[in-house]
Design a protein around this motif. Structure first.
Motif, PDB file in Angstrom:
ATOM      1  N   GLU A  29       0.697  -1.307  -0.230  1.00 17.56           N
ATOM      2  CA  GLU A  29       0.060   0.018   0.155  1.00 17.56           C
ATOM      3  C   GLU A  29       0.830   1.398  -0.065  1.00 17.56           C
ATOM      4  OE1 GLU A  29      -3.622   2.209   2.378  1.00 17.56           O
ATOM      5  OE2 GLU A  29      -3.352   0.149   2.473  1.00 17.56           O
ATOM      6  N   ILE A  30       0.762   2.092  -0.816  1.00 16.44           N
ATOM      7  CA  ILE A  30       1.494   3.384  -0.999  1.00 16.44           C
ATOM      8  C   ILE A  30       0.697   4.565  -0.554  1.00 16.44           C
ATOM      9  CG2 ILE A  30       2.501   2.750  -3.091  1.00 16.44           C
ATOM     10  CD1 ILE A  30       1.038   4.726  -4.541  1.00 16.44           C
ATOM     11  N   GLY A  31       1.496   5.572  -0.038  1.00 13.91           N
ATOM     12  CA  GLY A  31       0.951   6.860   0.278  1.00 13.91           C
ATOM     13  C   GLY A  31       1.842   7.826   0.013  1.00 13.91           C
ATOM     14  N   TYR A  32       1.226   9.148  -0.005  1.00 11.24           N
ATOM     15  CA  TYR A  32       2.254  10.143  -0.334  1.00 11.24           C
ATOM     16  C   TYR A  32       1.484  11.523   0.418  1.00 11.24           C
ATOM     17  CZ  TYR A  32      -1.286  10.633  -3.899  1.00 11.24           C
ATOM     18  OH  TYR A  32      -2.366  10.700  -4.609  1.00 11.24           O
ATOM     19  N   ILE A  33       2.202  12.265   0.457  1.00  7.44           N
ATOM     20  CA  ILE A  33       2.014  13.812   1.084  1.00  7.44           C
ATOM     21  C   ILE A  33       2.781  14.862   0.606  1.00  7.44           C
ATOM     22  CG2 ILE A  33       3.416  13.613   3.024  1.00  7.44           C
ATOM     23  CD1 ILE A  33       0.840  14.845   4.700  1.00  7.44           C
ATOM     24  N   LEU A  34       2.061  16.027   0.209  1.00  7.50           N
ATOM     25  CA  LEU A  34       2.854  17.064  -0.386  1.00  7.50           C
ATOM     26  C   LEU A  34       2.326  18.194   0.194  1.00  7.50           C
ATOM     27  CD1 LEU A  34       4.891  17.667  -3.147  1.00  7.50           C
ATOM     28  CD2 LEU A  34       2.761  18.050  -4.042  1.00  7.50           C
ATOM     29  N   HIS A  35       3.484  19.244   0.598  1.00 11.31           N
ATOM     30  CA  HIS A  35       2.836  20.366   1.233  1.00 11.31           C
ATOM     31  C   HIS A  35       2.035  21.440   0.141  1.00 11.31           C
ATOM     32  CE1 HIS A  35       3.405  24.614   2.564  1.00 11.31           C
ATOM     33  NE2 HIS A  35       3.695  24.210   3.693  1.00 11.31           N
ATOM     34  N   ARG A  36       1.068  21.806   0.764  1.00 12.68           N
ATOM     35  CA  ARG A  36      -0.131  22.481  -0.018  1.00 12.68           C
ATOM     36  C   ARG A  36       0.594  23.391  -1.245  1.00 12.68           C
ATOM     37  NH1 ARG A  36      -5.783  23.493   0.499  1.00 12.68           N
ATOM     38  NH2 ARG A  36      -5.621  22.124   2.593  1.00 12.68           N
ATOM     39  N   ALA A  37       1.417  24.299  -0.816  1.00 13.62           N
ATOM     40  CA  ALA A  37       2.143  25.326  -1.661  1.00 13.62           C
ATOM     41  C   ALA A  37       2.751  24.874  -2.950  1.00 13.62           C
ATOM     42  CB  ALA A  37       3.319  26.032  -0.830  1.00 13.62           C
ATOM     43  N   HIS A  38       2.755  23.342  -2.894  1.00 15.53           N
ATOM     44  CA  HIS A  38       3.429  22.643  -4.037  1.00 15.53           C
ATOM     45  C   HIS A  38       2.388  21.825  -4.941  1.00 15.53           C
ATOM     46  CE1 HIS A  38       7.381  24.573  -2.943  1.00 15.53           C
ATOM     47  NE2 HIS A  38       6.799  23.987  -1.485  1.00 15.53           N
ATOM     48  N   TRP A  39       1.100  21.964  -4.744  1.00 19.45           N
ATOM     49  CA  TRP A  39       0.054  21.181  -5.195  1.00 19.45           C
ATOM     50  C   TRP A  39       0.054  21.583  -6.749  1.00 19.45           C
ATOM     51  CZ3 TRP A  39      -4.599  20.910  -1.404  1.00 19.45           C
ATOM     52  CH2 TRP A  39      -4.361  20.331  -0.082  1.00 19.45           C
ATOM     53  N   ARG A  40      -0.438  20.735  -7.586  1.00 20.45           N
ATOM     54  CA  ARG A  40      -0.940  20.940  -8.827  1.00 20.45           C
ATOM     55  C   ARG A  40       0.312  21.476  -9.707  1.00 20.45           C
ATOM     56  NH1 ARG A  40      -6.208  19.952  -9.215  1.00 20.45           N
ATOM     57  NH2 ARG A  40      -7.465  20.558  -7.023  1.00 20.45           N
ATOM     58  N   GLN A  41       1.623  21.025  -9.448  1.00 18.44           N
ATOM     59  CA  GLN A  41       2.768  21.584 -10.010  1.00 18.44           C
ATOM     60  C   GLN A  41       3.527  20.263 -10.690  1.00 18.44           C
ATOM     61  OE1 GLN A  41       5.144  24.601  -7.921  1.00 18.44           O
ATOM     62  NE2 GLN A  41       3.423  24.980  -6.685  1.00 18.44           N
ATOM     63  N   GLY A  42       2.834  18.870 -10.441  1.00 19.74           N
ATOM     64  CA  GLY A  42       3.446  17.752 -11.039  1.00 19.74           C
ATOM     65  C   GLY A  42       4.545  17.191 -10.347  1.00 19.74           C
ATOM     66  N   PHE A  43       4.697  17.563  -8.996  1.00 19.73           N
ATOM     67  CA  PHE A  43       6.018  17.012  -8.146  1.00 19.73           C
ATOM     68  C   PHE A  43       5.371  15.750  -7.748  1.00 19.73           C
ATOM     69  CE2 PHE A  43       6.640  21.370  -7.454  1.00 19.73           C
ATOM     70  CZ  PHE A  43       7.908  21.802  -8.011  1.00 19.73           C
ATOM     71  N   ALA A  44       4.286  15.294  -7.186  1.00 21.14           N
ATOM     72  CA  ALA A  44       3.761  14.139  -6.952  1.00 21.14           C
ATOM     73  C   ALA A  44       3.787  13.182  -8.022  1.00 21.14           C
ATOM     74  CB  ALA A  44       2.225  14.197  -6.090  1.00 21.14           C
TER      75      ALA A  44
END
Length: 117
Positions: A29-44
């Motif tokens: 099972e995978i999971g991930y988290i990204l700081h909100r300031a970097h959402w929708r920029q392709g990092f995940a």
């Protein structure tokens, strides 16, 4: 000399600063988290595009799995773009700040494996 254990998670960085992480728990099972300031920029997407093949290389699992709040449409879309498919739903599966939340379950078969659920 003992061989080091394979990485179980990765840190997502931008300009040398940690902005998120991705990892896996038992059973693939995978999971991930990204700081909100970097959402929708392709990092995940970029991180998971590299991490998923790595996980299939070190884990003996027929598929990777993920559980997402269906209200988190961006994550559902991201996982779908990476090839995950919805396998089920649970209503009121957990509480978040005393509010019942649903879950959607997704699965990505090992490349070359049958796509059974």
């Amino acid at each position: 000399m003992a061989r080091p254990a394979p990485a179980q998670f990765l840190v997502i960085e931008r300009d040398g600063a940690a902005i998120g992480a991705a990892g896996h728990s038992g059973g693939g099972e995978i999971g991930y988290i990204l700081h909100r300031a970097h959402w929708r920029q392709g990092f995940a997407h970029e991180a998971l595009s590299a991490f998923i093949p790595y996980l299939f290389g070190i884990l003996d699992v027929p598929a990777l799995k993920a559980e997402v709040d269906p209200e988190n449409l961006a994550s559902v879309i991201l996982l779908s773009r990476l090839g995950f498919r919805v396998t089920g739903y649970s209503r009121d599966y957990y509480l978040l700040e005393d509010r019942p939340c649903d879950s959607v379950y997704l699965r990505l078969p090992r490349p070359g494996a049958a796509a059974s659920v």
